[in-house]
Design an enzyme around this catalytic site. Structure first.
Site, PDB file in Angstrom:
ATOM      1  N   THR A  18       0.841  -1.210   0.000  1.00 23.30           N
ATOM      2  CA  THR A  18       0.000   0.000   0.000  1.00 23.30           C
ATOM      3  C   THR A  18       0.877   1.262   0.000  1.00 23.30           C
ATOM      4  O   THR A  18       0.517   2.257  -0.618  1.00 23.30           O
ATOM      5  CB  THR A  18      -0.983   0.039   1.196  1.00 23.30           C
ATOM      6  OG1 THR A  18      -0.263   0.132   2.419  1.00 23.30           O
ATOM      7  CG2 THR A  18      -1.890  -1.171   1.220  1.00 23.30           C
ATOM      8  N   ASN A  19       2.014   1.210   0.681  1.00 24.06           N
ATOM      9  CA  ASN A  19       2.922   2.370   0.630  1.00 24.06           C
ATOM     10  C   ASN A  19       3.477   2.546  -0.783  1.00 24.06           C
ATOM     11  O   ASN A  19       3.542   3.671  -1.292  1.00 24.06           O
ATOM     12  CB  ASN A  19       4.057   2.205   1.649  1.00 24.06           C
ATOM     13  CG  ASN A  19       3.619   2.596   3.048  1.00 24.06           C
ATOM     14  OD1 ASN A  19       3.504   3.778   3.373  1.00 24.06           O
ATOM     15  ND2 ASN A  19       3.341   1.597   3.883  1.00 24.06           N
ATOM     16  N   MET A  95      10.585  -6.704   4.872  1.00 21.22           N
ATOM     17  CA  MET A  95      10.670  -7.302   6.212  1.00 21.22           C
ATOM     18  C   MET A  95      11.974  -8.058   6.431  1.00 21.22           C
ATOM     19  O   MET A  95      11.979  -9.210   6.848  1.00 21.22           O
ATOM     20  CB  MET A  95       9.454  -8.207   6.442  1.00 21.22           C
ATOM     21  CG  MET A  95       8.131  -7.479   6.274  1.00 21.22           C
ATOM     22  SD  MET A  95       8.000  -5.944   7.213  1.00 21.22           S
ATOM     23  CE  MET A  95       7.554  -6.605   8.784  1.00 21.22           C
ATOM     24  N   ILE A  97      16.217  -7.347   7.816  1.00 16.97           N
ATOM     25  CA  ILE A  97      17.208  -6.430   8.382  1.00 16.97           C
ATOM     26  C   ILE A  97      18.394  -6.380   7.422  1.00 16.97           C
ATOM     27  O   ILE A  97      18.859  -7.416   6.943  1.00 16.97           O
ATOM     28  CB  ILE A  97      17.638  -6.922   9.780  1.00 16.97           C
ATOM     29  CG1 ILE A  97      16.437  -6.807  10.731  1.00 16.97           C
ATOM     30  CG2 ILE A  97      18.826  -6.134  10.298  1.00 16.97           C
ATOM     31  CD1 ILE A  97      16.609  -7.561  12.018  1.00 16.97           C
ATOM     32  N   ASN A 112      13.488   3.994   5.457  1.00 21.97           N
ATOM     33  CA  ASN A 112      12.574   2.943   5.922  1.00 21.97           C
ATOM     34  C   ASN A 112      11.357   3.586   6.584  1.00 21.97           C
ATOM     35  O   ASN A 112      11.460   4.657   7.191  1.00 21.97           O
ATOM     36  CB  ASN A 112      13.293   2.055   6.943  1.00 21.97           C
ATOM     37  CG  ASN A 112      12.412   0.914   7.436  1.00 21.97           C
ATOM     38  OD1 ASN A 112      11.744   0.249   6.654  1.00 21.97           O
ATOM     39  ND2 ASN A 112      12.417   0.693   8.741  1.00 21.97           N
ATOM     40  N   HIS A 114       8.600   2.754   9.535  1.00 19.91           N
ATOM     41  CA  HIS A 114       8.382   1.829  10.647  1.00 19.91           C
ATOM     42  C   HIS A 114       7.067   2.192  11.340  1.00 19.91           C
ATOM     43  O   HIS A 114       6.815   3.380  11.605  1.00 19.91           O
ATOM     44  CB  HIS A 114       9.546   1.912  11.639  1.00 19.91           C
ATOM     45  CG  HIS A 114       9.418   0.931  12.767  1.00 19.91           C
ATOM     46  ND1 HIS A 114       9.664  -0.416  12.601  1.00 19.91           N
ATOM     47  CD2 HIS A 114       9.030   1.101  14.056  1.00 19.91           C
ATOM     48  CE1 HIS A 114       9.445  -1.034  13.747  1.00 19.91           C
ATOM     49  NE2 HIS A 114       9.058  -0.144  14.649  1.00 19.91           N
TER      50      HIS A 114
END
Ligand code: GAR
Length: 206
Positions: A18-19, A95, A97, A112, A114
């Site tokens: 969605t972003n 998702m 690191i 990023n 969050h």
């Protein structure tokens, strides 16, 4: 940083996107002057890939399961991003690191989003962490990625109230609305050359 050449974004995703969709929409409407050079997903079934392909954006399925360790996966990601001549890496629900291999290849050029007000509730299930703690407000944070997990210099934050009857789903949806606005605003500031990093502080020129 500004100039006439649109900045080239490399967007990393793992899920629904969605972003990503809001970033696409704001570029297509002319609000953000940038080009999405590629969308890279570590999950073959991420719906974000469908969204990107629908808009003619190059997509790369780059599965972490095909690599034995995180640094070699990241080295291959850097190669893809360089092939597409990316200036800004955008983690839009990615998702994983990142290791030093990625972080050193794009210093202060990996953003990023969050779903919490950092430095509270780092890592996974940030919305559930906020509910479990009992905070009255949570929100979202856009930050540059450094060597830690959710520790890099903070670009923007938006506060979102936590309601008494919230579940992880209802709180996540409220935060996600704020994410869409906050993330695209931060990306616009970056591509317009209005962000400078000074140690831990991010200076924004309006
Ligand atoms: C967003 O809520 C983002 O904050 C979160 O994943 C979601 C992706 O949604 N990211 C993290 O938790 C990173 N640690 P989207 O795929 O619909 O944009």
């Amino acid at each position: 940083m500004s100039g006439n050449v649109p900045r080239r974004l490399g967007i990393l995703v793992s899920g629904s996107g969605t972003n990503l969709q809001v970033i696409i929409d704001r570029i297509e409407s002319g609000e953000i002057i940038a080009e999405i050079a590629c969308v890279i997903s570590n999950k073959a079934d991420a719906f974000a890939l469908t969204r990107a392909a629908k808009h003619g954006i190059p997509v790369v399925i780059h599965e972490n399961t095909k690599f034995t360790d995180r640094r070699s996966y990241d080295a291959a990601t850097v190669d893809i991003l360089n092939k597409f001549k990316v200036d800004l890496v955008v983690l839009a629900g990615f998702m994983r690191i990142l290791t030093d291999v990625m972080v050193n290849a794009f210093p202060n050029a990996i953003m990023n989003i969050h779903p919490a007000l950092l430095p509270s509730f780092q890592g996974l299930h940030a919305q559930q962490q906020a509910l479990d703690y009992g905070v009255r407000y949570s929100g979202c944070t856009v930050h540059f990625v450094d060597g830690g997990t959710d520790t890099g210099p903070i670009i923007m934050q938006t506060v979102v109230p936590v309601e008494q009857d919230d579940t992880e789903t209802t709180l996540s949806l409220r935060i996600q609305k704020a994410e869409h606005q906050t993330f695209t605003t931060a990306i616009k500031l970056f591509v317009d050359g209005k962000i400078r990093v000074d140690g831990r502080k991010v200076i924004i020129y309006q």
